[in-house]
Design a protein around this motif. Structure first.
Motif, mmCIF file in Angstrom:
data_model
loop_
_atom_site.group_PDB
_atom_site.id
_atom_site.type_symbol
_atom_site.label_atom_id
_atom_site.label_comp_id
_atom_site.label_asym_id
_atom_site.label_seq_id
_atom_site.Cartn_x
_atom_site.Cartn_y
_atom_site.Cartn_z
ATOM 1 N N ASN A 1 0.804 -1.235 0.000
ATOM 2 C CA ASN A 1 0.000 0.000 0.000
ATOM 3 C C ASN A 1 0.830 1.276 0.000
ATOM 4 N N LYS B 1 2.130 3.904 -2.279
ATOM 5 C CA LYS B 1 1.901 4.337 -3.662
ATOM 6 C C LYS B 1 2.756 5.532 -4.075
ATOM 7 N N ASP C 1 2.530 -3.428 -5.204
ATOM 8 C CA ASP C 1 3.053 -3.460 -3.833
ATOM 9 C C ASP C 1 4.466 -4.011 -3.737
#
Length: 567
Positions: free
Chosen positions: A259, A261, A363
């Motif tokens: 997660n 980004k 990820d």
């Protein structure tokens, strides 16, 4: 002018939709009133300022040898189709039809119209060089009009166009216009800077923007600490680093980054600087998608990227689904290893080693990545915005950044319009030759707002004397009750009027506090207060709006005092 005979409508409250100082103060002083989105009425007060700026612009244009004319605001579609700008200009172009169904537009600019005029009127090199100009209303259908007249849809612009036989002649006129613009903004009383700029939708090669320096400016201006170099940040070149690429020191590794980004999220998670990460942006290319690669702490310069031959026009970032087709991952995990597309890296990226990049798998990222050993790129370009401390492109000093409001733009158009519209003359050899053009614009209404952005305080506007709606304001205390004050006020008012001084006499039946507040809000450069107390001593009170310093002046010397200040 007496206030009771003038339309003066001031407001205490700041409009909720006015985001910047100039918009707030132009509404509060009653200079403008909103008609619709990006559309404004100019009241008699606002128009006085606008006309003064027009006058200065017109005088300097005439002095530079330009010839004033006027062209229609409504333009036939056929002219814009000749230059392919009917579609290229996009939604900014307000397209309309007449009763016969023929296509027209409301002119946002007049390159096509003036080129059509020139091809009909100019036949021989003996008529060149020549420069035409107009001061006229334009319309651009801004997607989000804002900041009052700073970015309105309808506005007043001075646009000039020059015609030449060759580029050397164009450069001579370009230099004259550059100087004329400096003269204009100096006369208006603005702190400004001419900067190198991109030509944008107008086209052509060399161009300069003229920016009024103000914290509210939408544009970032890069300038040298040790020379006269200045450029819009869109245009400012970032020099290639002088050091060479270090040898690899790390092994290639794959890292889980759940997660994470953004560049900052990855940097925080890995406890490294964004400078050690590269970011990969996928954009539409001429033939296939193109990857643009920058260091994590650098910003993409979209103008530089859009000017690359490999990048499609208009510049477009790929959507999420398109990214997945190219990189097989979400945008936050794009990387350069095994990326199957044309890869263009920024100059700073080309010398990086042991860097972190996306793994082209959601990820996940790769660390210890090195050029040549692990992956490669196709070309190196200047892709990023300049930053404070970068070396100046002229080799002198380093870059600093200031904010600027663009109020003028001059272009060397070359023959791009003349070729597409067949605007030719007979040269000295009697052969047909396309004319070379220049284009020179000033946003007259924007200059008003820019002047306010640069000249104000917490009380209101502080007008430069050259463009103030009135030069002197007379503020009488209890004039309705004191015949002596009334006589002194009217005598001074008439003397100043007879001398040609633009004077405003506030003869309203209002409290002194309101009168002083309005005078400061309006920003009139010179204030004269006359009351019984000062007259008892044979004096009047003078205050400069700029420094707010008050002094007592003998009543019979005030006219001479004002004349010395106005001179």
């Amino acid at each position: 002018m007496k206030t009771t005979q003038f339309h003066l409508q001031t407001r205490k409250e700041t409009p909720a939709d006015a985001e910047i100082i100039s918009h707030q103060l132009m509404i509060r002083t009653g200079m403008i009133s909103r008609l619709g989105s990006g559309l404004y009425n100019w009241t008699p007060l606002g128009l006085k300022v606008l006309r003064k700026i027009e006058k200065i612009v017109r005088e300097e244009m005439d002095k530079a040898g330009c010839l004033e004319m006027i062209m229609p605001t409504i333009q036939p579609a056929g002219l814009w189709q000749e230059t392919a700008r009917w579609d290229k200009y996009g939604d900014l172009l307000l397209k309309i039809k007449d009763r016969a169904g023929r296509d027209f537009c409301f002119g946002p600019t007049h390159e096509e119209v003036i080129t059509d005029f020139a091809r009909k009127e100019i036949k021989s090199y003996k008529q060149l060089p020549i420069t035409f100009y107009q001061i006229q209303t334009k319309f651009r259908d801004e997607i989000r009009p804002r900041f009052g007249v700073m970015r309105a849809r309808e506005f007043l612009m001075k646009d000039a166009y020059s015609f030449h036989l060759n580029i050397d002649c164009l450069k001579d006129t370009y230099a004259k216009m550059h100087q004329a613009y400096c003269n204009i903004f100096e006369r208006i009383g603005l702190t400004f800077r001419p900067v190198e700029a991109d030509s944008g939708e107008i086209g052509g090669t060399g161009s300069h923007e003229f920016h009024v320096l103000a914290d509210s400016g939408e544009d970032a201006i890069a300038y040298s600490t040790e020379s006269d170099y200045a450029a819009n940040i869109e245009k400012c070149e970032v020099l290639a680093p002088t050091k060479s690429r270090p040898e690899p020191q790390q092994e290639l590794k794959i890292i889980d980054t759940p997660n994470k980004k953004s560049i900052q999220e990855v940097a925080d998670f890995l406890a490294i600087s964004p400078k050690k990460i590269i970011k990969t942006l996928l954009v539409a290319g001429v033939d296939a998608p193109v990857a643009l690669v920058l260091r994590g702490d650098h910003e993409l310069n979209e103008i530089k990227a859009a000017n690359l031959a490999e990048v499609a026009s208009p510049f477009t970032l790929l959507e999420d689904e398109e990214i997945k087709q190219v990189a097989q991952c979400d945008a936050g995990s794009i990387g350069v290893k095994d990326l199957n597309c044309h890869i263009i890296v920024d100059r700073a990226v080309a010398i990086m080693s042991d860097f972190v990049t996306g793994a082209n798998e959601d990820d996940k990222h790769l660390s210890g990545v090195n050029w040549q050993r692990d992956t490669s790129f196709n070309q190196v370009e200047d892709l990023r915005n300049a930053k404070v401390g970068d070396p100046s492109p002229d080799g002198k000093g380093t870059i600093k950044i200031a904010r600027g409001i663009e109020v003028g733009h001059i272009f060397q158009l070359g023959d791009v319009y003349a070729q597409s519209m067949n605007a030719v003359v007979l040269n000295e050899q009697g052969k047909s030759q396309a004319m070379t053009m220049g284009c020179y614009s000033i946003g007259v209404t924007r200059v008003v707002a820019a002047a306010i952005e640069q000249n104000h305080d917490e009380k209101g506007i502080i007008w430069p004397q050259q463009i103030a709606p009135f030069t002197v304001v007379i503020l009488p205390m209890n004039m309705k009750k004191s015949e002596r004050v009334k006589q002194a006020v009217n005598d001074l008012y008439n003397q100043l009027k007879n001398l040609g001084v633009e004077v405003l006499l506030d003869d309203r039946k209002i409290r002194p506090g309101v009168m002083f507040a309005d005078a400061e809000l309006l920003g009139i450069p010179h204030q004269i207060t006359i009351g019984d107390r000062s007259l008892d001593d044979g004096e009047v009170e003078y205050k400069s709006r700029k420094d707010m310093q008050s002094i007592r002046v003998k009543q019979d010397e005030i006219v001479d005092h004002l004349q010395s200040l106005l001179a």
